[in-house]
Design a protein around this motif. Structure first.
Motif, short mmCIF file in Angstrom:
data_model
loop_
_atom_site.label_atom_id
_atom_site.label_comp_id
_atom_site.label_asym_id
_atom_site.label_seq_id
_atom_site.Cartn_x
_atom_site.Cartn_y
_atom_site.Cartn_z
N LEU A 228 22.71 -8.80 1.68
CA LEU A 228 22.07 -8.51 0.39
C LEU A 228 20.63 -9.04 0.37
O LEU A 228 19.71 -8.34 -0.06
N LEU A 229 20.47 -10.27 0.80
CA LEU A 229 19.13 -10.86 0.77
C LEU A 229 18.17 -10.07 1.65
O LEU A 229 17.04 -9.77 1.23
N ASP A 230 18.61 -9.71 2.84
CA ASP A 230 17.76 -8.90 3.71
C ASP A 230 17.47 -7.54 3.08
O ASP A 230 16.35 -7.03 3.18
N GLY A 231 18.48 -6.98 2.43
CA GLY A 231 18.28 -5.68 1.80
C GLY A 231 17.27 -5.72 0.68
O GLY A 231 16.36 -4.88 0.61
N PHE A 232 17.37 -6.72 -0.18
CA PHE A 232 16.46 -6.80 -1.32
C PHE A 232 15.06 -7.29 -0.91
O PHE A 232 14.10 -7.09 -1.66
N ARG A 233 14.96 -7.88 0.24
CA ARG A 233 13.63 -8.24 0.75
C ARG A 233 12.83 -7.00 1.20
O ARG A 233 11.64 -7.11 1.48
N GLN A 234 13.49 -5.85 1.23
CA GLN A 234 12.77 -4.60 1.48
C GLN A 234 11.90 -4.21 0.28
O GLN A 234 10.99 -3.39 0.41
N THR A 235 12.21 -4.76 -0.88
CA THR A 235 11.40 -4.47 -2.07
C THR A 235 10.12 -5.29 -2.02
O THR A 235 9.91 -6.08 -1.10
N SER A 236 9.30 -5.14 -3.04
CA SER A 236 8.04 -5.89 -3.11
C SER A 236 8.21 -7.30 -3.66
O SER A 236 7.25 -8.06 -3.74
N ASP B 133 7.99 -14.67 -7.98
CA ASP B 133 7.91 -13.52 -8.90
C ASP B 133 8.86 -13.67 -10.08
O ASP B 133 9.82 -14.44 -10.04
N THR B 134 8.59 -12.89 -11.11
CA THR B 134 9.49 -12.73 -12.25
C THR B 134 10.11 -11.34 -12.15
O THR B 134 9.40 -10.35 -12.01
N ILE B 135 11.45 -11.28 -12.21
CA ILE B 135 12.12 -9.99 -12.07
C ILE B 135 13.14 -9.77 -13.19
O ILE B 135 13.78 -10.71 -13.66
N ILE B 136 13.24 -8.52 -13.63
CA ILE B 136 14.35 -8.05 -14.45
C ILE B 136 15.25 -7.23 -13.55
O ILE B 136 14.78 -6.33 -12.85
N VAL B 137 16.54 -7.55 -13.55
CA VAL B 137 17.48 -6.88 -12.65
C VAL B 137 18.50 -6.08 -13.47
O VAL B 137 19.31 -6.65 -14.20
N HIS B 138 18.43 -4.75 -13.36
CA HIS B 138 19.44 -3.86 -13.93
C HIS B 138 20.44 -3.54 -12.83
O HIS B 138 20.04 -3.22 -11.70
N THR B 139 21.74 -3.59 -13.13
CA THR B 139 22.72 -3.55 -12.05
C THR B 139 23.92 -2.65 -12.31
O THR B 139 24.41 -2.53 -13.43
N SER B 140 24.38 -2.04 -11.23
CA SER B 140 25.72 -1.46 -11.15
C SER B 140 26.38 -2.13 -9.96
O SER B 140 26.06 -1.81 -8.81
N TYR B 141 27.29 -3.05 -10.22
CA TYR B 141 27.91 -3.80 -9.14
C TYR B 141 28.65 -2.89 -8.16
O TYR B 141 28.51 -3.00 -6.94
N LYS B 142 29.42 -1.95 -8.69
CA LYS B 142 30.24 -1.10 -7.82
C LYS B 142 29.40 -0.22 -6.91
O LYS B 142 29.87 0.22 -5.85
N SER B 143 28.14 0.03 -7.29
CA SER B 143 27.29 0.90 -6.47
C SER B 143 27.00 0.30 -5.10
O SER B 143 26.68 1.03 -4.16
N LEU B 144 27.10 -1.02 -4.96
CA LEU B 144 26.77 -1.68 -3.69
C LEU B 144 27.84 -1.41 -2.62
O LEU B 144 27.56 -1.53 -1.43
N GLY B 145 29.05 -1.09 -3.07
CA GLY B 145 30.10 -0.73 -2.12
C GLY B 145 30.93 -1.89 -1.60
O GLY B 145 31.61 -1.76 -0.59
N VAL C 201 20.28 -0.46 -0.26
CA VAL C 201 20.96 -1.74 -0.03
C VAL C 201 22.46 -1.48 -0.09
O VAL C 201 22.99 -1.14 -1.15
N GLY C 202 23.14 -1.61 1.03
CA GLY C 202 24.54 -1.24 1.07
C GLY C 202 24.67 0.23 0.73
O GLY C 202 23.96 1.09 1.25
N ALA C 203 25.57 0.54 -0.21
CA ALA C 203 25.76 1.92 -0.65
C ALA C 203 24.85 2.30 -1.81
O ALA C 203 24.90 3.43 -2.29
N ALA C 204 24.04 1.37 -2.27
CA ALA C 204 23.25 1.58 -3.49
C ALA C 204 21.80 1.96 -3.20
O ALA C 204 21.16 1.40 -2.32
N LYS C 205 21.32 2.91 -3.99
CA LYS C 205 19.88 3.15 -4.05
C LYS C 205 19.28 2.13 -5.02
O LYS C 205 19.75 1.99 -6.15
N VAL C 206 18.27 1.42 -4.57
CA VAL C 206 17.61 0.39 -5.38
C VAL C 206 16.20 0.86 -5.69
O VAL C 206 15.42 1.17 -4.78
#
Length: 253
Positions: free
Chosen positions: A7-15, A20-32, A217-222
């Protein structure tokens, strides 16, 4: 099954970077599937920004204030999914005060965000205004464009549009001092029931223009975008192409 490192490696693909300050909107099941469950996702987001960063998860509950007219900053649950409720109940999380659009917050700016008490959800002293000022990054995990990027309502409010209006709601508010008070808060709602929110065309425009970016990231489009880029470009759509953000339902007789 994704582990913490995946997960950490996956989200490090973002900027998103440390501090930073981030707002995280989530669908847990989307990650697979994630080892350690939803708690791992929360931990990864906090590690992603580090001790000098700030993480925010929506803890919205529209029915509590607009229908039952009661909100308890410590007890009213989030209705935004499993991850957001687990985030809310963590003992070190702080909750921002607006009873309709609250967030669970950790990190360097948690105190600052927890004091953003504006009557209007999208007003100048709101969470959204401070997030815009700090040029935070929105991160959306596995969600349809019509179910995420709540900052777009802040853009509509501040740009101005004729398909929404300010509506006030009053109720019993219990804050951190545990004293019940009668309070009033407002929200920029749809003008009437025939107005239907549908922002997918506008969001697709921003995606194709590179304002919103996408990684897997996993099965999810981020999807992710900075607040300044999102505001500057979404405000143009609000002014010039509002039909890409809503439609009017035909009357039923």
């Amino acid at each position: 099954m994704l582990n913490h490192k995946d997960l950490l490696d996956g989200f490090r693909q973002t900027s998103v970077k440390q501090g930073d300050t981030i707002i995280v909107h989530t669908s847990y099941k989307s990650l697979g599937g994630v080892e350690g469950g939803a708690e791992t996702v929360i931990d990864v987001m906090r590690e992603l920004v580090g001790t000098n960063g700030t993480v925010m998860f929506p803890a919205f509950n529209f029915q509590s204030w607009t229908e039952t007219h009661y909100f308890d900053v410590l007890e009213t649950p989030s209705k935004m999914g499993m991850i957001t409720e687990l985030a809310r109940i963590r003992p070190d999380a702080k909750r921002t005060p607006h009873p309709i659009y609250s967030f669970s917050v950790w990190g360097a700016r948690a105190d600052e965000f927890s004091k953003t008490d504006d009557i209007e959800a999208y007003g100048p002293n709101s969470v959204f205004a401070l997030f815009h000022k700090t040029n935070g990054t929105i991160v959306s995990i596995g969600l349809d464009f019509n179910s995420t990027f709540s900052l777009h309502h802040y853009v509509e409010f501040n740009t101005g549009c004729d398909y929404r209006r300010i509506k006030e709601f009053s109720g019993i508010y219990v804050g951190y001092d545990r004293e019940p008070r009668i309070k009033k808060y407002s929200m920029f709602v749809r003008r009437n029931e025939r107005v239907k929110t549908y922002i997918v065309p506008g969001m697709n425009d921003l995606l194709h223009a590179g304002v919103i970016k996408e990684v897997q990231v996993g099965a999810a489009k981020v999807h992710f975008a900075t607040a300044n880029d999102f505001y500057d470009n979404m405000s143009v759509i609000v002014r010039e192409h509002p039909e890409k953000l809503h439609y009017i339902e035909e009357p039923k007789y």
